[in-house]
Design a protein around this motif. Structure first.
Motif, short mmCIF file in Angstrom:
data_model
loop_
_atom_site.label_atom_id
_atom_site.label_comp_id
_atom_site.label_asym_id
_atom_site.label_seq_id
_atom_site.Cartn_x
_atom_site.Cartn_y
_atom_site.Cartn_z
N PRO A 56 0.81 -1.23 0.00
CA PRO A 56 0.00 0.00 0.00
C PRO A 56 0.84 1.28 0.00
O PRO A 56 0.42 2.30 -0.56
N ILE A 57 2.03 1.22 0.63
CA ILE A 57 2.91 2.39 0.62
C ILE A 57 3.39 2.68 -0.79
O ILE A 57 3.37 3.83 -1.26
N HIS A 58 3.79 1.63 -1.49
CA HIS A 58 4.25 1.79 -2.87
C HIS A 58 3.13 2.31 -3.76
O HIS A 58 3.35 3.19 -4.61
N ALA A 59 1.94 1.79 -3.56
CA ALA A 59 0.79 2.24 -4.36
C ALA A 59 0.52 3.71 -4.13
O ALA A 59 0.24 4.47 -5.07
N GLU A 60 0.64 4.16 -2.87
CA GLU A 60 0.38 5.56 -2.57
C GLU A 60 1.43 6.46 -3.20
O GLU A 60 1.10 7.50 -3.80
N ILE A 61 2.69 6.08 -3.08
CA ILE A 61 3.76 6.91 -3.65
C ILE A 61 3.63 6.98 -5.18
O ILE A 61 3.88 8.04 -5.79
N ARG A 86 0.94 6.82 -6.83
CA ARG A 86 -0.43 7.28 -7.16
C ARG A 86 -1.24 6.16 -7.81
O ARG A 86 -1.90 6.35 -8.82
N ASN A 87 -1.12 5.00 -7.23
CA ASN A 87 -1.87 3.81 -7.66
C ASN A 87 -1.58 3.39 -9.10
O ASN A 87 -2.39 2.69 -9.72
N SER A 142 9.67 2.31 -0.17
CA SER A 142 8.49 1.58 0.33
C SER A 142 8.89 0.49 1.29
O SER A 142 8.25 0.28 2.33
N HIS A 178 6.73 12.04 1.13
CA HIS A 178 6.16 10.79 1.66
C HIS A 178 6.97 10.29 2.84
O HIS A 178 6.40 9.82 3.84
#
Length: 374
Positions: free
Chosen positions: A210-215, A217-218, A295, A330
């Protein structure tokens, strides 16, 4: 978990120095070659009983001195206690609460740290040995049991490789029963190491994804895979892992007797990162590799809290200069009001000051530490 204070004696370019730290963000600022990274390294040494910069402990001792000493006071939820590391030409001594520890494995884990430095980007793009070291250093802090099995595995592996080399030189002639004993011992310890590594990798992915997805931007999905050099039927069953290792050693025996070394096992494994199903090491852009490394480091903070009940101390050694504004944002948002953080930089100009709440700033000059007024 907090590091309240540290004292250095004859440590690199510090003859005698001390500092008391904030539970929030602590900044070591100064020009290059003044001692910022040496101070950061001393915190790492206090926690891990070894340096992340050199394998030669004597390099930690100030020129013309006989020893170097690092002492610190650690605060946990249930207790406060001192730690001490003394390095001399005779060896190394580690004290926990004033008591010397006969084994370093009994010392490590009382001050949990996560280091993020520019070279940590090599977690993704470096060699498998870099990633194995990453696994062992992080897991060893979180689990004394894992560290015990790892140390035993490495000890038996060294014995087994030495004996295999002797057998290879004698063209396979020798006591193969002794080799069988070493093989069984190695598989027993290796199975425990594998089980813990598989479990750690799974939890690391759950926190990092989820951290990688947030950074990103999905736009990206991260997958972390433990790549085992031995085909395994189960990632949880120690008995099955033991049998899988024994089967592989039996299969590899002719090759090992010829080459004189153990060709499979945890010491040959790897950790692989996939971004949108593609290997980030081979096909990832530099930006994707840095996002992945960031991440993983941020995921470690929460994973360590989950496994130990305490947040670790975070060391950021000149890493902000390697991150663009978005990744820096981030990182700083993720650690704000969460973990005690130590940060080195030549200048605060490149740091997003609006994201750092009341940092305690230490000016480092020629091995002297001076705290600036808050």
């Amino acid at each position: 978990m907090l590091l309240q204070k540290i004292e250095l004696t004859n440590y690199r370019n510090y003859k005698k120095a001390s500092a008391e730290f904030s539970p929030g963000i602590n900044v070591f600022i100064g020009e290059n070659a003044q001692g910022k990274t040496n101070l950061m390294e001393s915190i790492y040494v206090l926690a891990m009983a070894r340096s992340h910069r050199t394998a030669n402990d004597r390099e930690l001792i100030s020129w013309s001195e006989d020893f170097a000493k690092v002492t610190g006071r650690v605060e946990k939820r249930s207790s406060t206690f001192p730690l001490e590391i003394v390095v001399s030409k005779k060896g190394k001594k580690a004290k926990l609460n004033h008591l010397e520890q006969k084994k370093l494995s009994a010392y490590i884990g009382h001050l949990n740290i996560i280091l993020f430095a520019p070279e940590d980007l090599s977690i993704v793009k470096g060699s498998p040995s870099v990633r194995r070291k990453f696994l062992d250093m992080e897991m060893g802090q979180m689990s004394a049991v894992y560290l015990h099995h790892l140390v035993q595995y490495q000890k038996i592996l060294k014995q087994r490789n030495h004996y295999l080399k002797q057998l290879a030189q004698n063209k396979g002639r020798g006591d193969l029963l002794y080799l069988d004993v070493l093989t069984e011992q190695l598989a027993a310890e290796g199975a425990q190491v594998l089980k813990d590594r598989f479990r750690f990798t799974k939890r690391l992915q759950e926190w990092a994804r989820p951290i990688h997805a947030e950074i990103s931007r999905n736009q990206e999905e991260l997958e972390i895979v433990y790549s085992c050099s031995i085909p395994v039927e189960s990632k949880e069953d120690v008995e099955q892992l033991y049998q899988d290792m024994m089967d592989q050693y039996a299969k590899n025996r002719p090759r090992e007797l010829e080459q004189g070394t153990t060709v499979s096992g945890p010491h040959r494994d790897d950790l692989r990162f996939y971004v949108n199903k593609k290997n980030a090491q081979t096909y990832g852009s530099q930006g994707q590799q840095r996002t992945t490394a960031l991440s993983v480091k941020l995921a470690e903070i929460d994973l360590m809290k989950e496994m130990t009940g305490e947040y670790p101390v975070l060391l950021l050694d000149d890493v902000l200069s390697e991150l663009d504004d978005e990744r820096q944002t981030h990182l700083l948002k993720a650690i704000q009001d969460k973990v005690q953080t130590f940060l080195t930089t030549t200048s605060l100009d490149g740091v997003k000051r609006n994201l750092i709440d009341h940092p305690r700033v230490f000016r480092i000059t020629s091995g002297e530490i001076e705290m600036e007024s808050e």
